[in-house]
Write a protein that holds these residues in place. Structure first.
Motif, PDB file in Angstrom:
ATOM      1  N   ILE A  14     -11.289  -0.653  19.552  1.00  0.00           N
ATOM      2  CA  ILE A  14      -9.832  -0.532  19.614  1.00  0.00           C
ATOM      3  C   ILE A  14      -9.397   0.847  20.103  1.00  0.00           C
ATOM      4  CG2 ILE A  14      -9.545   0.246  17.217  1.00  0.00           C
ATOM      5  CD1 ILE A  14      -7.259  -2.260  19.058  1.00  0.00           C
ATOM      6  N   LEU A  15     -10.244   1.857  19.915  1.00  0.00           N
ATOM      7  CA  LEU A  15      -9.911   3.209  20.358  1.00  0.00           C
ATOM      8  C   LEU A  15      -9.821   3.298  21.871  1.00  0.00           C
ATOM      9  CD1 LEU A  15     -11.305   3.426  17.482  1.00  0.00           C
ATOM     10  CD2 LEU A  15     -11.829   5.796  18.113  1.00  0.00           C
ATOM     11  N   LEU A  16     -10.506   2.367  22.551  1.00  0.00           N
ATOM     12  CA  LEU A  16     -10.555   2.391  24.011  1.00  0.00           C
ATOM     13  C   LEU A  16      -9.707   1.300  24.646  1.00  0.00           C
ATOM     14  CD1 LEU A  16     -14.384   3.066  24.353  1.00  0.00           C
ATOM     15  CD2 LEU A  16     -12.517   4.727  24.537  1.00  0.00           C
ATOM     16  N   MET A  17      -8.952   0.575  23.840  1.00  0.00           N
ATOM     17  CA  MET A  17      -8.109  -0.496  24.369  1.00  0.00           C
ATOM     18  C   MET A  17      -6.710   0.039  24.640  1.00  0.00           C
ATOM     19  SD  MET A  17      -9.187  -3.792  22.089  1.00  0.00           S
ATOM     20  CE  MET A  17     -10.897  -4.267  21.916  1.00  0.00           C
ATOM     21  N   VAL A  52       7.150   6.269  14.470  1.00  0.00           N
ATOM     22  CA  VAL A  52       7.585   5.836  15.798  1.00  0.00           C
ATOM     23  C   VAL A  52       7.777   4.322  15.745  1.00  0.00           C
ATOM     24  CG1 VAL A  52       6.911   5.558  18.217  1.00  0.00           C
ATOM     25  CG2 VAL A  52       6.461   7.721  17.029  1.00  0.00           C
ATOM     26  N   TYR A  53       8.977   3.899  16.069  1.00  0.00           N
ATOM     27  CA  TYR A  53       9.370   2.483  16.000  1.00  0.00           C
ATOM     28  C   TYR A  53       9.619   1.997  17.423  1.00  0.00           C
ATOM     29  CZ  TYR A  53      12.401  -1.561  14.821  1.00  0.00           C
ATOM     30  OH  TYR A  53      12.983  -2.805  14.707  1.00  0.00           O
ATOM     31  N   SER A  54       8.939   0.903  17.802  1.00  0.00           N
ATOM     32  CA  SER A  54       9.048   0.388  19.170  1.00  0.00           C
ATOM     33  C   SER A  54       9.235  -1.123  19.139  1.00  0.00           C
ATOM     34  CB  SER A  54       7.810   0.755  19.984  1.00  0.00           C
ATOM     35  OG  SER A  54       7.661   2.161  20.092  1.00  0.00           O
ATOM     36  N   TYR A  55       9.626  -1.668  20.278  1.00  0.00           N
ATOM     37  CA  TYR A  55       9.904  -3.109  20.343  1.00  0.00           C
ATOM     38  C   TYR A  55       9.461  -3.669  21.689  1.00  0.00           C
ATOM     39  CZ  TYR A  55      13.763  -2.244  23.553  1.00  0.00           C
ATOM     40  OH  TYR A  55      14.497  -1.890  24.659  1.00  0.00           O
ATOM     41  N   PHE A  56       9.343  -4.998  21.731  1.00  0.00           N
ATOM     42  CA  PHE A  56       8.931  -5.716  22.933  1.00  0.00           C
ATOM     43  C   PHE A  56       9.995  -6.750  23.266  1.00  0.00           C
ATOM     44  CE2 PHE A  56       6.810  -9.471  24.782  1.00  0.00           C
ATOM     45  CZ  PHE A  56       6.150  -8.907  25.862  1.00  0.00           C
ATOM     46  N   GLU A  57      10.304  -6.874  24.559  1.00  0.00           N
ATOM     47  CA  GLU A  57      11.303  -7.848  24.993  1.00  0.00           C
ATOM     48  C   GLU A  57      11.013  -8.304  26.419  1.00  0.00           C
ATOM     49  OE1 GLU A  57      15.332  -6.591  25.786  1.00  0.00           O
ATOM     50  OE2 GLU A  57      14.671  -4.624  26.536  1.00  0.00           O
ATOM     51  N   SER A  58      11.665  -9.389  26.810  1.00  0.00           N
ATOM     52  CA  SER A  58      11.768  -9.789  28.212  1.00  0.00           C
ATOM     53  C   SER A  58      13.137  -9.328  28.684  1.00  0.00           C
ATOM     54  CB  SER A  58      11.642 -11.313  28.352  1.00  0.00           C
ATOM     55  OG  SER A  58      12.117 -11.730  29.620  1.00  0.00           O
ATOM     56  N   ARG A  59      13.145  -8.450  29.684  1.00  0.00           N
ATOM     57  CA  ARG A  59      14.428  -7.903  30.158  1.00  0.00           C
ATOM     58  C   ARG A  59      15.134  -8.819  31.153  1.00  0.00           C
ATOM     59  NH1 ARG A  59      12.137  -1.793  30.933  1.00  0.00           N
ATOM     60  NH2 ARG A  59      11.132  -2.791  32.731  1.00  0.00           N
ATOM     61  N   THR A 107       2.884   2.813   9.466  1.00  0.00           N
ATOM     62  CA  THR A 107       3.193   2.867   8.033  1.00  0.00           C
ATOM     63  C   THR A 107       2.656   4.136   7.375  1.00  0.00           C
ATOM     64  OG1 THR A 107       1.180   1.628   7.501  1.00  0.00           O
ATOM     65  CG2 THR A 107       3.210   0.346   7.839  1.00  0.00           C
ATOM     66  N   ASP A 108       1.838   4.880   8.060  1.00  0.00           N
ATOM     67  CA  ASP A 108       1.309   6.153   7.578  1.00  0.00           C
ATOM     68  C   ASP A 108       1.925   7.244   8.453  1.00  0.00           C
ATOM     69  OD1 ASP A 108      -0.275   8.513   7.298  1.00  0.00           O
ATOM     70  OD2 ASP A 108      -1.954   7.315   6.557  1.00  0.00           O
ATOM     71  N   PRO A 109       2.655   8.197   7.856  1.00  0.00           N
ATOM     72  CA  PRO A 109       3.347   9.209   8.671  1.00  0.00           C
ATOM     73  C   PRO A 109       2.419  10.076   9.519  1.00  0.00           C
ATOM     74  CG  PRO A 109       3.389   9.780   6.331  1.00  0.00           C
ATOM     75  CD  PRO A 109       2.903   8.372   6.417  1.00  0.00           C
ATOM     76  N   ALA A 110       1.160  10.141   9.153  1.00  0.00           N
ATOM     77  CA  ALA A 110       0.216  10.925   9.963  1.00  0.00           C
ATOM     78  C   ALA A 110      -0.163  10.192  11.241  1.00  0.00           C
ATOM     79  CB  ALA A 110      -1.035  11.246   9.142  1.00  0.00           C
ATOM     80  N   CYS A 111       0.209   8.913  11.326  1.00  0.00           N
ATOM     81  CA  CYS A 111      -0.226   8.087  12.464  1.00  0.00           C
ATOM     82  C   CYS A 111       0.949   7.680  13.344  1.00  0.00           C
ATOM     83  CB  CYS A 111      -0.968   6.860  11.953  1.00  0.00           C
ATOM     84  SG  CYS A 111      -2.455   7.260  11.010  1.00  0.00           S
ATOM     85  N   TYR A 112       1.908   8.563  13.496  1.00  0.00           N
ATOM     86  CA  TYR A 112       3.062   8.313  14.361  1.00  0.00           C
ATOM     87  C   TYR A 112       2.652   7.965  15.790  1.00  0.00           C
ATOM     88  CZ  TYR A 112       1.861  13.004  15.834  1.00  0.00           C
ATOM     89  OH  TYR A 112       1.167  14.090  16.307  1.00  0.00           O
ATOM     90  N   TRP A 113       1.528   8.497  16.212  1.00  0.00           N
ATOM     91  CA  TRP A 113       1.036   8.318  17.590  1.00  0.00           C
ATOM     92  C   TRP A 113       0.448   6.935  17.837  1.00  0.00           C
ATOM     93  CZ3 TRP A 113      -4.075   7.024  17.355  1.00  0.00           C
ATOM     94  CH2 TRP A 113      -4.725   7.334  16.159  1.00  0.00           C
ATOM     95  N   LEU A 114       0.168   6.184  16.737  1.00  0.00           N
ATOM     96  CA  LEU A 114      -0.568   4.927  16.865  1.00  0.00           C
ATOM     97  C   LEU A 114       0.290   3.794  17.435  1.00  0.00           C
ATOM     98  CD1 LEU A 114      -3.198   3.365  16.367  1.00  0.00           C
ATOM     99  CD2 LEU A 114      -2.423   2.961  14.016  1.00  0.00           C
ATOM    100  N   THR A 115       1.594   3.816  17.122  1.00  0.00           N
ATOM    101  CA  THR A 115       2.456   2.706  17.535  1.00  0.00           C
ATOM    102  C   THR A 115       2.338   2.437  19.027  1.00  0.00           C
ATOM    103  OG1 THR A 115       4.023   3.224  15.760  1.00  0.00           O
ATOM    104  CG2 THR A 115       4.827   1.853  17.577  1.00  0.00           C
ATOM    105  N   ASN A 116       2.616   3.433  19.822  1.00  0.00           N
ATOM    106  CA  ASN A 116       2.606   3.219  21.267  1.00  0.00           C
ATOM    107  C   ASN A 116       1.211   3.300  21.877  1.00  0.00           C
ATOM    108  OD1 ASN A 116       5.467   3.190  20.904  1.00  0.00           O
ATOM    109  ND2 ASN A 116       5.672   3.740  23.048  1.00  0.00           N
ATOM    110  N   TYR A 117       0.242   3.765  21.090  1.00  0.00           N
ATOM    111  CA  TYR A 117      -1.151   3.694  21.525  1.00  0.00           C
ATOM    112  C   TYR A 117      -1.568   2.233  21.684  1.00  0.00           C
ATOM    113  CZ  TYR A 117      -6.022   5.424  21.787  1.00  0.00           C
ATOM    114  OH  TYR A 117      -7.278   5.760  22.200  1.00  0.00           O
ATOM    115  N   LEU A 118      -1.013   1.376  20.833  1.00  0.00           N
ATOM    116  CA  LEU A 118      -1.353  -0.050  20.853  1.00  0.00           C
ATOM    117  C   LEU A 118      -0.523  -0.855  21.837  1.00  0.00           C
ATOM    118  CD1 LEU A 118      -1.751  -0.598  17.002  1.00  0.00           C
ATOM    119  CD2 LEU A 118      -3.585  -0.336  18.693  1.00  0.00           C
ATOM    120  N   GLU A 119       0.399  -0.196  22.521  1.00  0.00           N
ATOM    121  CA  GLU A 119       1.238  -0.905  23.493  1.00  0.00           C
ATOM    122  C   GLU A 119       0.400  -1.638  24.533  1.00  0.00           C
ATOM    123  OE1 GLU A 119       4.309   0.070  27.209  1.00  0.00           O
ATOM    124  OE2 GLU A 119       3.609   1.687  25.907  1.00  0.00           O
ATOM    125  N   THR A 120      -0.588  -0.973  25.075  1.00  0.00           N
ATOM    126  CA  THR A 120      -1.384  -1.536  26.170  1.00  0.00           C
ATOM    127  C   THR A 120      -1.927  -2.914  25.811  1.00  0.00           C
ATOM    128  OG1 THR A 120      -2.020   0.718  26.750  1.00  0.00           O
ATOM    129  CG2 THR A 120      -3.279  -1.083  27.753  1.00  0.00           C
TER     130      THR A 120
END
Length: 473
Positions: A13-16, A35-42, A129-142
């Motif tokens: 998952i670190l490389l995905m 970091v709060y993000s969302y997905f949509e069809s524009r 859900t962990d404040p130390a992992c703010y960077w993770l939300t958009n890391y998983l976007e791909t």
């Protein structure tokens, strides 16, 4: 072992992620905690989206312990060599390993799968859900944006079903739930035309939401493993390909045809019939030499033309078969072949061509039920993320002092890419229409989005039968 090793290289998952995302942990404001993000069809080709596929991605890639020391050790030298410096966030991943037990500290809320939602509405949200992992939300976007694919195939397949249903109605064919003919009118021929086995599984499963005919076994496997389907979600029949006909030789094509009827004396059987001369095959072989054998069968022969201009060739084939086998007229006066013979058009089938073919049939006086469609590349491969303009965007960050910043983009060069701001809910207005409420102003009690994943655990799973029910036209 070699096969397992080949698969394992895609299971870290670190490389995905996109390469540049490994550097983003240093780029957010220094006091960022969430970091709060969302997905949509524009927008895009279709005005409504049939949402499907997120459950697969979560269960396949996110659920359970997915961060290990071995994966961290594998990723660090590769990323740093690839990026040309010490950019790998080892401390961040070790925090997830040690403090979160290797489970991803993420919450995902999503619209129930199979729900049909107008474009420009939120489909799922994600926040750490962990404040130390703010960077993770958009890391998983791909990874998670890849839900665009099953969602788009499900949407396109559903729209094609609406076209076929329209012509069923206009030409007097039954749409009764007790007569499932409509559910078998668009057959998935796409396995060989997609880019991977996983693509075939996702695309094939997406099509099965709307139809029950498929030759893509990968789709059936995915539905049964990831969507709690104990029964059989899709069906096929014995059918010839060109090699099994042409191997008899041109002078013995009639023997190849006869062999198909003999080998499968009952039920449905489909035979490609354009290897040499589709018109002669329909008139002289099927329509003369083998006519009585066909009419005496306890089942249906499905004749498959596989070349020529679809809207022309279909009517030509129907004309010949009607001349040779006769026809009856339904209540609306449209011609129907005898139940022992039908036609399948599997060449050149797409959303755009369906209506042309069915209109040509209607103009010639034929009921839509005479024909089944098979679609391959256009169904499972001829789509991309821009077909429905799918996007994943950050809409809010929360700071250490508890304050929030509304995050958005609004490019002066393309206001159609303006993103939403703040926390989002998907609700229904007084008229029953879906509405996305932004900036945290929504009513949580009315929110249709359901939390499906939190901290490595799947909280809500959908079975395939319920997904089909939600997606009904």
């Amino acid at each position: 072992r070699a096969q397992q090793a080949a698969m394992d290289i895609f299971d870290n998952i670190l490389l995905m992620t996109d390469s540049y995302k490994v550097s983003h942990y240093r780029q957010y404001p220094p006091d960022t905690e969430y970091v709060y993000s969302y997905f949509e069809s524009r927008g895009g080709k279709f005005k409504d989206i049939c949402f499907f596929g997120l459950q697969y991605f979560i269960k396949r890639y996110l659920e359970g312990v997915v961060v290990t020391k071995e994966k961290i050790d594998e990723a660090e030298p590769l990323v740093n060599a690839h990026m040309g410096g010490q950019h790998f966030n080892r401390a961040g991943w070790e925090h997830i390993l040690q403090k979160c037990g290797g489970k991803l500290p993420i919450s995902i809320k999503a619209v129930p799968e199979g729900t049909v939602v107008p474009v420009k509405n939120v489909l799922f949200t994600m926040v750490n859900t962990d404040p130390a992992c703010y960077w993770l939300t958009n890391y998983l976007e791909t990874l998670l944006v890849q839900v665009w694919y099953p969602m788009t195939v499900a949407t396109s397949s559903r729209e094609q079903k609406k076209i076929i249903a329209q012509y069923f109605a206009s030409t007097g064919c039954s749409l009764s739930p007790g007569k499932p003919e409509l559910n078998f009118k668009l057959h998935d021929f796409g396995y060989r035309g997609v880019s991977s086995v996983e693509t075939a599984g996702l695309g094939g499963a997406s099509h099965l939401i709307n139809f029950m005919g498929t030759d893509t076994l990968a789709g059936i496997l995915l539905v049964k493993k990831f969507y709690h389907e104990d029964g059989m979600p899709g069906f096929s029949i014995p059918a010839a390909e060109h090699s099994t006909i042409t191997s008899w030789g041109r002078d013995h094509e009639v023997d190849a045809f006869r062999n198909m009827l003999t080998a499968y004396p009952t039920g449905l059987v489909a035979v490609v019939s354009d290897s040499f001369n589709i018109f002669e095959a329909c008139e002289k072989l099927w329509g003369t030499e083998l006519r009585q054998m066909i009419l005496d069968r306890d089942g249906t022969l499905v004749v498959r033309p596989d070349s020529g201009e679809p809207k022309v060739i279909v009517v030509q084939v129907l004309d010949i078969l009607t001349k040779q086998f006769g026809s009856t007229k339904n209540e609306k006066g449209f011609k129907i072949l005898p139940p022992q013979i039908r036609v399948i058009q599997g060449d050149g089938i797409s959303y755009e061509s369906l209506g042309e073919i069915l209109q040509a049939m209607e103009d010639a006086g034929y009921a839509a039920d005479n024909l089944t469609f098979g679609s391959g590349g256009a169904l499972l491969q001829k789509v991309n993320r821009d077909t429905q303009k799918c996007a994943f965007k950050c809409s809010e960050i929360t700071h250490k002092n508890g304050t929030t910043t509304l995050v958005y983009k609004d490019p002066i060069s393309d206001h159609g890419k303006k993103s939403k701001m703040g926390r989002l809910t998907l609700e229904k207005d007084a008229q029953g229409n879906f509405v996305t409420t932004t900036e945290g102003k929504g009513d949580a009690a009315k929110d249709i989005l359901v939390e499906v994943f939190r901290d490595g655990a799947m909280l809500k799973e959908y079975n395939f039968a319920d997904i089909r029910t939600r997606a009904q036209i």
